[in-house]
Write a protein that holds these residues in place. Structure first.
Motif, short mmCIF file in Angstrom:
data_model
loop_
_atom_site.label_atom_id
_atom_site.label_comp_id
_atom_site.label_asym_id
_atom_site.label_seq_id
_atom_site.Cartn_x
_atom_site.Cartn_y
_atom_site.Cartn_z
N LEU A 84 0.83 -1.19 0.00
CA LEU A 84 0.00 0.00 0.00
C LEU A 84 0.87 1.25 0.00
O LEU A 84 0.63 2.20 -0.74
CB LEU A 84 -0.89 -0.01 1.24
N VAL A 169 -5.14 6.74 6.46
CA VAL A 169 -6.30 5.86 6.38
C VAL A 169 -7.11 5.95 7.67
O VAL A 169 -8.34 5.95 7.66
CB VAL A 169 -5.85 4.40 6.13
N SER A 199 -12.41 -1.40 4.64
CA SER A 199 -11.68 -0.65 3.61
C SER A 199 -11.17 -1.58 2.53
O SER A 199 -11.22 -2.81 2.66
CB SER A 199 -10.49 0.09 4.24
N GLU A 200 -10.65 -0.98 1.44
CA GLU A 200 -10.05 -1.76 0.37
C GLU A 200 -8.57 -2.01 0.61
O GLU A 200 -7.86 -2.51 -0.28
CB GLU A 200 -10.24 -1.07 -0.99
N TYR A 201 -8.06 -1.68 1.81
CA TYR A 201 -6.65 -1.84 2.13
C TYR A 201 -6.46 -2.91 3.20
O TYR A 201 -7.25 -3.00 4.15
CB TYR A 201 -6.06 -0.53 2.65
N PRO A 226 -8.67 -6.79 3.13
CA PRO A 226 -9.84 -5.97 2.77
C PRO A 226 -11.14 -6.77 2.86
O PRO A 226 -11.20 -7.92 2.42
CB PRO A 226 -9.54 -5.56 1.32
#
Length: 402
Positions: A84, A169, A199-201, A226
């Motif tokens: 990330l 984030v 989240s997408e992380y 995620p």
């Protein structure tokens, strides 16, 4: 063996440079200032070559397969949070870098090691010399020679960027939330708490803990993926036996005891409270658990309805799609699906029993109709199309007619 202790790459790789094939460029087996799980990496130069997949193998271990990374460099790491950071640090030297997971592979730091990669007609194979503490083993230009160099500035910047990005984030409404609390379950089931990453992380578990209760939720390199839900308990063995649901991920943490009649549970990011749950005798009667978002009785370990999944500001549905039809004829037009996503999407066909019979990967931002071979892989009757990104999955029913 040459002067640098690396066996020359296979002849195919020697000619591959003219066609910009992927090749190994760096190995960092023995970091000095951080743990191996945090610092180890393998770097591959991608250039302009294109293929559907990239394959990497360490000695006789299982082959690692990756969807083709659209980047100048591809870095294999343990901690997905580092990926990330590299993707986000556009002003740093690591811009244009994609990341993949080394999984459970640990780079040897006291002996030579053998690595191979291949994609399409390209292949590269090297024997990496015995590492030196804190030194990167780096390819010399486009030759088969290798040398020891100081740990690159990019490695340090990546670690700093990881912290900086994670802070960003967490700046808004936390993507990691408490979604179920079982403070008084029916015996002999132990107490447990469900957490969800909306989240997408991937989020590194080492920086999260229950405030004033035990230590970190994981060690360096552990992440909650995620759209993944995990159960936290002080006795995961008994909890797994009681639930009898093998696919649920569980984390063992010394939570202490949760008060049956009235209590508070706070989730911390480092030293900052990011979520807080309170209950009393009027919340729910024992033995039972509850959902802190609805304050109603709930018992759905590892599963969250769609309206509960997106509990944070950072959350969003990671994939949109449209089917050409939900009714398919064996002799009619093929089923097609258009997929819109910023991420690679796993597109699958499931039979009436929910078993996967076909799967493909739809590349991020492709926005094209994909032919789905329902006629070839499904029998007459009900079936399903599945689209998943990380732990997020959306399933839609279809009907196959004669």
């Amino acid at each position: 063996m040459n002067n640098y202790g690396v066996v020359p790459a296979m002849c195919l790789a020697l000619f591959s440079w003219a066609f910009a094939c992927p090749v190994f460029t760096e190995f960092y087996p023995d970091p000095k200032d951080v743990s191996d799980q945090e610092g180890e990496y393998v770097e591959i130069r991608m250039d302009d070559f294109r293929a559907e997949s990239l394959y990497v193998q360490f000695e006789s271990k299982s082959v690692m397969a990756f969807v083709w990374p659209e980047a100048e460099r591809f870095v294999l790491v343990h901690d997905s949070a580092q990926c990330l950071a590299r993707e986000a640090a556009q002003d740093a030297p690591q811009a244009g870098v994609a990341c993949g997971s080394l999984g459970k592979i640990s780079l040897p730091n006291s002996r030579e090691s053998v690595w191979k990669l291949w994609a399409g007609s390209c292949m590269d194979s090297v024997t990496v010399m015995q590492p030196k503490p804190g030194k990167v083993i780096q390819r010399v230009g486009l030759t088969d020679n290798w040398e020891f160099v100081e740990a690159s500035k990019a490695v340090l910047e990546s670690q700093e960027a990881s912290d900086s990005l994670l802070e960003g984030v967490m700046a808004g409404l936390s993507p990691l939330r408490v979604t179920e609390v079982h403070h008084c379950p029916e015996e002999p089931m132990p107490e447990w708490v469900e957490l969800y990453n909306s989240s997408e992380y991937p989020l590194p578990l080492e920086v999260f803990r229950f405030c004033d209760r035990g230590g970190a939720l994981g060690k360096a390199g552990d992440s909650i993926q995620p759209y993944q839900a995990v159960l936290v308990s002080k006795d995961t063995s008994t909890l797994r036996a009681a639930l009898n649901i093998p696919d649920i991920r569980m984390i063992q943490v010394s939570l202490g005891f949760l008060n049956n009649t009235e209590g508070t549970l706070r989730l911390c990011f480092r030293d900052e409270t990011i979520d807080s749950v309170y209950w009393n005798k009027g919340t729910v009667s024992c033995p039972s658990g509850f959902n802190p978002l609805t304050m109603r009785r709930e018992f759905t370990p590892g599963y969250l309805p769609k309206n509960v999944r997106n509990v944070s500001l950072a959350a969003k549905v990671p994939v949109e799609y449209k089917l050409s039809s939900r009714v398919v004829s064996k002799k009619g037009a093929p089923l097609r699906v258009i997929v819109e996503s910023e991420y690679n999407v796993a597109l699958s066909l499931l039979d009436s029993a929910g078993r996967r019979v076909w799967k493909t990967i739809v590349s991020a931002m492709s926005n094209e109709w994909v032919k789905v071979p329902a006629q070839e892989y499904l029998g007459i009757g009900a079936a399903f199309v599945s689209l998943s990104v990380g732990e997020y999955e959306d399933v839609v029913g279809i009907l196959v007619r004669p």
